[in-house]
Motif scaffolding. Structure first.
Motif, mmCIF file in Angstrom:
data_model
loop_
_atom_site.group_PDB
_atom_site.id
_atom_site.type_symbol
_atom_site.label_atom_id
_atom_site.label_comp_id
_atom_site.label_asym_id
_atom_site.label_seq_id
_atom_site.Cartn_x
_atom_site.Cartn_y
_atom_site.Cartn_z
ATOM 1 N N PRO A 133 6.676 9.161 5.980
ATOM 2 C CA PRO A 133 5.949 8.128 6.717
ATOM 3 C C PRO A 133 6.017 8.302 8.224
ATOM 4 O O PRO A 133 5.214 7.725 8.951
ATOM 5 N N ASP A 149 4.915 2.222 12.111
ATOM 6 C CA ASP A 149 3.595 1.623 11.912
ATOM 7 C C ASP A 149 2.498 2.448 12.570
ATOM 8 O O ASP A 149 1.386 2.558 12.040
ATOM 9 N N ARG A 152 1.453 5.301 10.365
ATOM 10 C CA ARG A 152 0.999 4.986 9.007
ATOM 11 C C ARG A 152 -0.424 5.443 8.729
ATOM 12 O O ARG A 152 -0.781 5.703 7.580
ATOM 13 N N HIS A 153 -1.250 5.560 9.748
ATOM 14 C CA HIS A 153 -2.628 5.990 9.479
ATOM 15 C C HIS A 153 -2.664 7.410 8.910
ATOM 16 O O HIS A 153 -3.544 7.737 8.104
ATOM 17 N N LEU A 155 -0.415 8.594 6.821
ATOM 18 C CA LEU A 155 -0.059 8.429 5.420
ATOM 19 C C LEU A 155 -1.234 7.880 4.624
ATOM 20 O O LEU A 155 -1.497 8.328 3.503
ATOM 21 N N ARG A 156 -1.959 6.933 5.197
ATOM 22 C CA ARG A 156 -3.148 6.408 4.516
ATOM 23 C C ARG A 156 -4.184 7.509 4.313
ATOM 24 O O ARG A 156 -4.806 7.604 3.251
ATOM 25 N N ALA A 183 0.994 1.029 3.018
ATOM 26 C CA ALA A 183 -0.025 2.081 3.034
ATOM 27 C C ALA A 183 -0.751 2.161 1.691
ATOM 28 O O ALA A 183 -1.974 2.351 1.644
ATOM 29 N N GLU A 186 -3.130 -0.819 1.515
ATOM 30 C CA GLU A 186 -4.292 -0.600 2.381
ATOM 31 C C GLU A 186 -5.202 0.491 1.837
ATOM 32 O O GLU A 186 -6.374 0.580 2.228
ATOM 33 N N SER A 187 -4.677 1.324 0.941
ATOM 34 C CA SER A 187 -5.440 2.452 0.406
ATOM 35 C C SER A 187 -6.081 2.144 -0.945
ATOM 36 O O SER A 187 -6.677 3.017 -1.558
#
Length: 250
Positions: A133, A149, A152-153, A155-156, A183, A186-187
């Motif tokens: 992450p 945080d 995290r994009h 990981l997404r 994540a 959100e995915s």
């Protein structure tokens, strides 16, 4: 179930992140400079070096994930080690944690060799990809919440690109578990309420209206703090990996 798309993937909040493939993602990750504290630390370590590695050229950049782009099983750790991945440029490569992890992956048939010393050592993972992450080595192995945080994009993006083949995720440690669940939500995967807590050998199946269902396993991290004290033994790690391998159909 989700079909692979030829369109570039644009992650919300990061309009400059256009990744059609895992290879493009890995290249983009390696150029990230979003967290000033982590950039300064990883580059300082790469300059100062450890005495044992003084003749080596450190990677000193964010460390991308490692493994095939059509992996069925994803391993999620914490962050690269200062003199491991930050030196070699490959997740868990060249440190004591990696010694334990790759020996176990090899023992259960998910890697072609039990050691990982450098990026060109011939290591191949079988249906497995390894990521984290946080992609930069943090001071004291402790990323700050805002750094987690901000990362995290990536990981997404990785989850979205792997989604057509992904069937299982094994999370190494509570930090990775806590970072991964948002994540996943959100995915497109449904996260139970209350949010499941991390535990060694935890196992749940996450459903989704748009993705393939994914098995989620928890495992203690392969840190020296756990492996040297016996909190995590090779047999315990191999047991989780074996269950994950079966669930992934590998």
């Amino acid at each position: 179930m989700e079909q692979a798309s030829a369109r570039p993937l644009v992650v919300a909040g990061y309009p400059d992140t256009h990744c059609r493939t895992v290879a493009e993602l890995d290249a983009a990750v390696a150029e990230c400079r979003a967290c000033p504290r982590l950039v300064a630390w990883r580059e300082k370590i790469a300059r100062d070096k450890r005495a044992a590695f003084r003749d080596e050229t450190y990677w000193g950049r964010p460390v991308p994930g490692f493994g095939p782009p059509d992996a069925r099983l994803l391993l999620v750790g914490l962050a690269p080690a200062a003199h491991g991945g930050n030196r070699t440029g490959r997740m868990f490569t060249g440190d004591r944690s990696g010694d334990v992890l790759f020996a176990a992956l090899h023992a259960v048939g998910l890697a072609n060799q039990p050691t990982a010393t450098h990026r060109d050592d011939g290591l191949r993972l079988r249906g497995v990809r390894i990521t984290a992450p946080v992609h930069c080595a943090p001071p004291d192995n402790k990323p700050a919440p805002d750094e987690r945080d901000r990362c995290r994009h990536w990981l997404r993006t990785e989850l979205a690109l792997l989604a057509p083949t992904l069937r299982v995720i094994v999370v190494l440690g509570a930090f990775g578990w806590q970072a991964l669940l948002p994540a996943l939500g959100e995915s497109g995967w449904e996260i139970p309420r209350p949010r499941p807590r991390f535990a060694h050998a935890a196992h749940l199946l996450l459903s989704s209206p748009t993705r393939n269902p994914v098995h989620l396993f928890g495992c203690y991290h392969v840190s020296q703090q756990n492996t040297f004290t016996g909190r995590l033994t090779p047999a315990m790690l191999e047991s989780v990996l074996t269950d994950a391998k079966i669930a992934a159909g590998l």
